[in-house]
Design a protein around this motif. Structure first.
Motif, mmCIF file in Angstrom:
data_model
loop_
_atom_site.group_PDB
_atom_site.id
_atom_site.type_symbol
_atom_site.label_atom_id
_atom_site.label_comp_id
_atom_site.label_asym_id
_atom_site.label_seq_id
_atom_site.Cartn_x
_atom_site.Cartn_y
_atom_site.Cartn_z
ATOM 1 N N TYR A 1 2.633 58.159 -64.049
ATOM 2 C CA TYR A 1 1.970 57.069 -64.751
ATOM 3 C C TYR A 1 0.710 56.669 -63.993
ATOM 4 O O TYR A 1 0.647 56.776 -62.759
ATOM 5 C CB TYR A 1 2.874 55.834 -64.842
ATOM 6 N N GLN B 1 -1.917 53.324 -63.502
ATOM 7 C CA GLN B 1 -2.071 51.894 -63.740
ATOM 8 C C GLN B 1 -3.380 51.406 -63.155
ATOM 9 O O GLN B 1 -3.635 51.583 -61.961
ATOM 10 C CB GLN B 1 -0.902 51.094 -63.156
ATOM 11 N N ALA C 1 -1.114 47.495 -68.196
ATOM 12 C CA ALA C 1 0.203 48.112 -68.167
ATOM 13 C C ALA C 1 0.078 49.580 -67.743
ATOM 14 O O ALA C 1 -0.986 50.185 -67.902
ATOM 15 C CB ALA C 1 0.838 48.025 -69.549
ATOM 16 N N PRO C 2 1.130 50.146 -67.227
ATOM 17 C CA PRO C 2 1.098 51.579 -66.896
ATOM 18 C C PRO C 2 0.886 52.433 -68.142
ATOM 19 O O PRO C 2 1.214 52.024 -69.261
ATOM 20 C CB PRO C 2 2.490 51.825 -66.297
ATOM 21 N N LEU D 1 1.589 56.451 -69.509
ATOM 22 C CA LEU D 1 2.259 57.718 -69.253
ATOM 23 C C LEU D 1 1.250 58.854 -69.286
ATOM 24 O O LEU D 1 0.519 59.019 -70.260
ATOM 25 C CB LEU D 1 3.354 57.958 -70.292
ATOM 26 N N TYR E 1 5.109 64.107 -68.382
ATOM 27 C CA TYR E 1 6.573 64.015 -68.418
ATOM 28 C C TYR E 1 7.139 65.422 -68.284
ATOM 29 O O TYR E 1 6.408 66.415 -68.464
ATOM 30 C CB TYR E 1 7.060 63.334 -69.695
ATOM 31 N N TYR F 1 1.904 56.405 -60.177
ATOM 32 C CA TYR F 1 3.318 56.329 -59.840
ATOM 33 C C TYR F 1 4.056 57.529 -60.413
ATOM 34 O O TYR F 1 3.809 57.931 -61.560
ATOM 35 C CB TYR F 1 3.960 55.073 -60.435
ATOM 36 N N GLN G 1 8.003 58.827 -61.449
ATOM 37 C CA GLN G 1 9.296 58.267 -61.819
ATOM 38 C C GLN G 1 10.241 59.406 -62.179
ATOM 39 O O GLN G 1 9.839 60.322 -62.911
ATOM 40 C CB GLN G 1 9.183 57.324 -63.023
ATOM 41 N N PHE H 1 11.178 54.695 -59.385
ATOM 42 C CA PHE H 1 9.755 54.960 -59.237
ATOM 43 C C PHE H 1 9.440 55.213 -57.764
ATOM 44 O O PHE H 1 10.111 54.679 -56.870
ATOM 45 C CB PHE H 1 8.929 53.742 -59.670
ATOM 46 N N TYR I 1 7.697 44.154 -68.067
ATOM 47 C CA TYR I 1 7.160 44.979 -69.141
ATOM 48 C C TYR I 1 8.290 45.500 -70.029
ATOM 49 O O TYR I 1 9.310 45.988 -69.522
ATOM 50 C CB TYR I 1 6.420 46.189 -68.578
ATOM 51 N N GLY J 1 4.263 47.258 -73.335
ATOM 52 C CA GLY J 1 3.645 46.000 -73.680
ATOM 53 C C GLY J 1 2.727 45.537 -72.556
ATOM 54 O O GLY J 1 2.595 46.221 -71.534
#
Lengths: 108, 121
Positions: free
Chosen positions: A37, A39, A44-45, A47, A50, A88, A90, A99, B95, B112
């Motif tokens: 991710y 940020q 907000a983070p 994506l 994956y 980050y 995860q 994370f 979040y 969010g």
């Protein structure tokens, strides 16, 4: 609990440079269920990656993920101004879905 | 367009309770697992809890197990987090996030903007 250790903590780089971030797990990540991710401050983070290597929808191809088992990487081929952020990793294959502590990529 | 709108944050005293909500739109809510992730001021991300699309399966971080309860109302497209016995260590932006699939083993692909919970006397 799987502990994810990211390195380095901070990188100071210039736009246009290539960067590789590392994420090491304390034990093998189930099915390579490893995500990355991004940020930026106050946001907000987002994506990016994956399944260790699949890009999420709308993510530019300068971002690539690799690795398996315990060792994973995120590479950015040529840094754009908007790429300076905290990254980050995860793992989401085992509960708790932990994370890493993050790697900050800052402008040199 | 996927939208997630959290609400319910605020200032609460230690030992108190708070219920967060997340109103979802732009996707078939019941088809996707949902998660809560928090971030203490100036710190990194911490996964809190995940609930499957059906609501049958739930998972929690050890730090909140027994105190927090995740739930969802698929008829109202809303996710909840009931937080009890709050301590200062629970102070964070919370979040709400949509996961990529219906089971609990997917990453979160939409987030969010977060709601701030402050636990202080």
């Amino acid at each position: 609990e799987i502990v994810l250790t990211q390195s380095p903590g901070t990188l100071s780089l210039s736009p246009g440079e290539r960067v590789t971030l590392s994420c090491r797990a304390s034990q093998s990540v189930s099915s390579n269920y490893l995500a990355w991710y991004q940020q930026t401050p106050g946001q907000a983070p987002r994506l990016l990656i994956y399944g260790a290597s699949s890009r999420a929808t709308g993510i530019p191809d300068r971002f690539s993920g690799g690795g398996s088992g315990r060792d994973f990487t995120l590479s950015i081929s040529r840094l754009e101004p908007e790429d300076f952020a905290v990254y980050y990793c995860q793992q989401y294959g085992t509960s708790p879905k932990t994370f890493g502590q993050g790697t900050r990529v800052e402008i040199k | 367009e996927v939208q997630l709108l959290e609400s319910g944050g605020g200032l609460v005293q230690p030992g108190g309770s708070l219920r967060l909500s997340c109103a979802a739109s732009g996707f078939t809510f019941s088809n996707y697992a949902m998660s809560w992730v928090r971030q203490a001021p100036g710190k990194g991300l911490e996964w809190v809890s995940t609930i499957s699309g059906s609501g049958v399966s739930t998972f929690y971080a050890d730090s909140v197990k027994g105190r927090f309860t995740i739930s969802r109302d698929n008829s109202e497209n809303t996710l909840f987090l009931q937080m009890n016995s709050l301590t200062a260590e629970d102070t964070a932006v919370y979040y709400c996030a949509k996961d990529r699939g219906s089971s609990s083993w997917y990453p979160s692909d939409y987030w969010g903007q977060g709601t701030l919970v402050t636990v202080s006397s």
